[in-house]
Write a protein that holds these residues in place. Structure first.
Motif, short mmCIF file in Angstrom:
data_model
loop_
_atom_site.label_atom_id
_atom_site.label_comp_id
_atom_site.label_asym_id
_atom_site.label_seq_id
_atom_site.Cartn_x
_atom_site.Cartn_y
_atom_site.Cartn_z
N ILE A 5 0.89 -1.17 0.00
CA ILE A 5 0.00 0.00 0.00
C ILE A 5 0.93 1.21 0.00
CG2 ILE A 5 -1.90 1.20 1.15
CD1 ILE A 5 -2.59 -1.45 2.54
N PRO A 6 1.44 1.57 -1.17
CA PRO A 6 2.45 2.63 -1.23
C PRO A 6 1.91 4.04 -1.04
CG PRO A 6 2.00 1.83 -3.42
CD PRO A 6 1.22 0.96 -2.47
N GLU A 7 0.59 4.23 -1.21
CA GLU A 7 0.06 5.58 -1.09
C GLU A 7 -1.41 5.57 -0.71
OE1 GLU A 7 1.41 5.60 -4.76
OE2 GLU A 7 -0.40 4.77 -5.61
N SER A 18 -19.33 12.42 3.44
CA SER A 18 -18.10 12.90 4.07
C SER A 18 -16.86 12.35 3.36
CB SER A 18 -18.08 12.50 5.54
OG SER A 18 -18.15 11.11 5.68
N ALA A 19 -15.78 13.08 3.49
CA ALA A 19 -14.51 12.69 2.87
C ALA A 19 -13.95 11.47 3.58
CB ALA A 19 -13.54 13.85 2.95
N TYR A 20 -13.12 10.72 2.87
CA TYR A 20 -12.49 9.53 3.44
C TYR A 20 -11.13 9.32 2.79
CZ TYR A 20 -14.01 7.16 -0.83
OH TYR A 20 -14.21 6.79 -2.14
N VAL A 21 -10.36 8.41 3.38
CA VAL A 21 -9.05 8.07 2.84
C VAL A 21 -9.18 6.75 2.09
CG1 VAL A 21 -6.69 7.41 3.44
CG2 VAL A 21 -7.83 9.25 4.70
N ALA A 22 -8.67 6.72 0.86
CA ALA A 22 -8.61 5.49 0.08
C ALA A 22 -7.18 4.97 0.11
CB ALA A 22 -9.04 5.75 -1.36
N TYR A 23 -7.05 3.68 0.32
CA TYR A 23 -5.74 3.02 0.36
C TYR A 23 -5.53 2.31 -0.97
CZ TYR A 23 -6.07 4.18 5.23
OH TYR A 23 -6.20 4.89 6.40
N THR A 68 -5.12 12.58 11.51
CA THR A 68 -4.17 13.58 11.05
C THR A 68 -3.36 12.95 9.91
OG1 THR A 68 -2.39 12.87 12.51
CG2 THR A 68 -3.95 14.52 13.38
N PRO A 69 -2.66 13.75 9.12
CA PRO A 69 -1.82 13.17 8.07
C PRO A 69 -0.81 12.15 8.61
CG PRO A 69 -2.11 15.49 7.65
CD PRO A 69 -2.72 15.22 9.00
N ALA A 70 -0.24 12.40 9.77
CA ALA A 70 0.71 11.45 10.36
C ALA A 70 0.01 10.15 10.74
CB ALA A 70 1.38 12.07 11.59
N GLU A 71 -1.22 10.24 11.24
CA GLU A 71 -1.98 9.04 11.59
C GLU A 71 -2.40 8.25 10.35
OE1 GLU A 71 -4.05 10.31 15.82
OE2 GLU A 71 -4.92 11.08 13.95
N VAL A 72 -2.71 8.96 9.27
CA VAL A 72 -3.04 8.29 8.00
C VAL A 72 -1.83 7.49 7.53
CG1 VAL A 72 -3.54 8.65 5.55
CG2 VAL A 72 -4.83 9.91 7.28
N GLU A 73 -0.66 8.08 7.61
CA GLU A 73 0.56 7.38 7.20
C GLU A 73 0.84 6.19 8.11
OE1 GLU A 73 4.07 6.22 5.35
OE2 GLU A 73 2.32 7.31 4.64
N GLN A 74 0.64 6.37 9.40
CA GLN A 74 0.85 5.26 10.34
C GLN A 74 -0.12 4.12 10.03
OE1 GLN A 74 -0.15 6.09 14.44
NE2 GLN A 74 1.33 4.57 15.16
#
Length: 93
Positions: A5-7, A18-23, A68-74
């Motif tokens: 999952i590189p990005e 609502s917005a969400y993060v896609a892996y 947060t962006p750091a938590e998304v990366e983690q």
């Protein structure tokens, strides 16, 4: 077979949701699909039913608030390690 999952991508919800993060899931270096955390959690639950809870690694925990962006990366790193561990676990059974 190699999972990575590189990005991640920030996406807006369908029909104004609502917005969400896609892996972005890559298999052997090629983009295979984009999924939400909830979809991977659903996969984990299905795999637990199929293989049993003691075979699978722990799934990264759900958070109550926006990441947060750091938590998304983690979380991305944790999900990648989870997917790789699942593949190793399932290959052994």
């Amino acid at each position: 077979m190699h999972f990575s999952i590189p990005e991640t991508e920030s996406r807006s919800g369908d029909s104004g949701g609502s917005a969400y993060v896609a892996y972005n899931i890559h298999v052997n270096g090629v983009l295979h699909c984009r999924v939400r955390y909830s979809q991977l959690l659903g996969l984990h639950e299905q795999l637990r039913k199929e293989y049993g809870a003691n075979v699978l690694p722990a799934f990264p925990p759900k958070k109550l608030f926006s990441l947060t962006p750091a938590e998304v990366e983690q979380r991305r790193e944790q999900l990648e390690k989870y997917m790789q561990a699942v593949l190793r676990s399932v290959e052994r059974t």
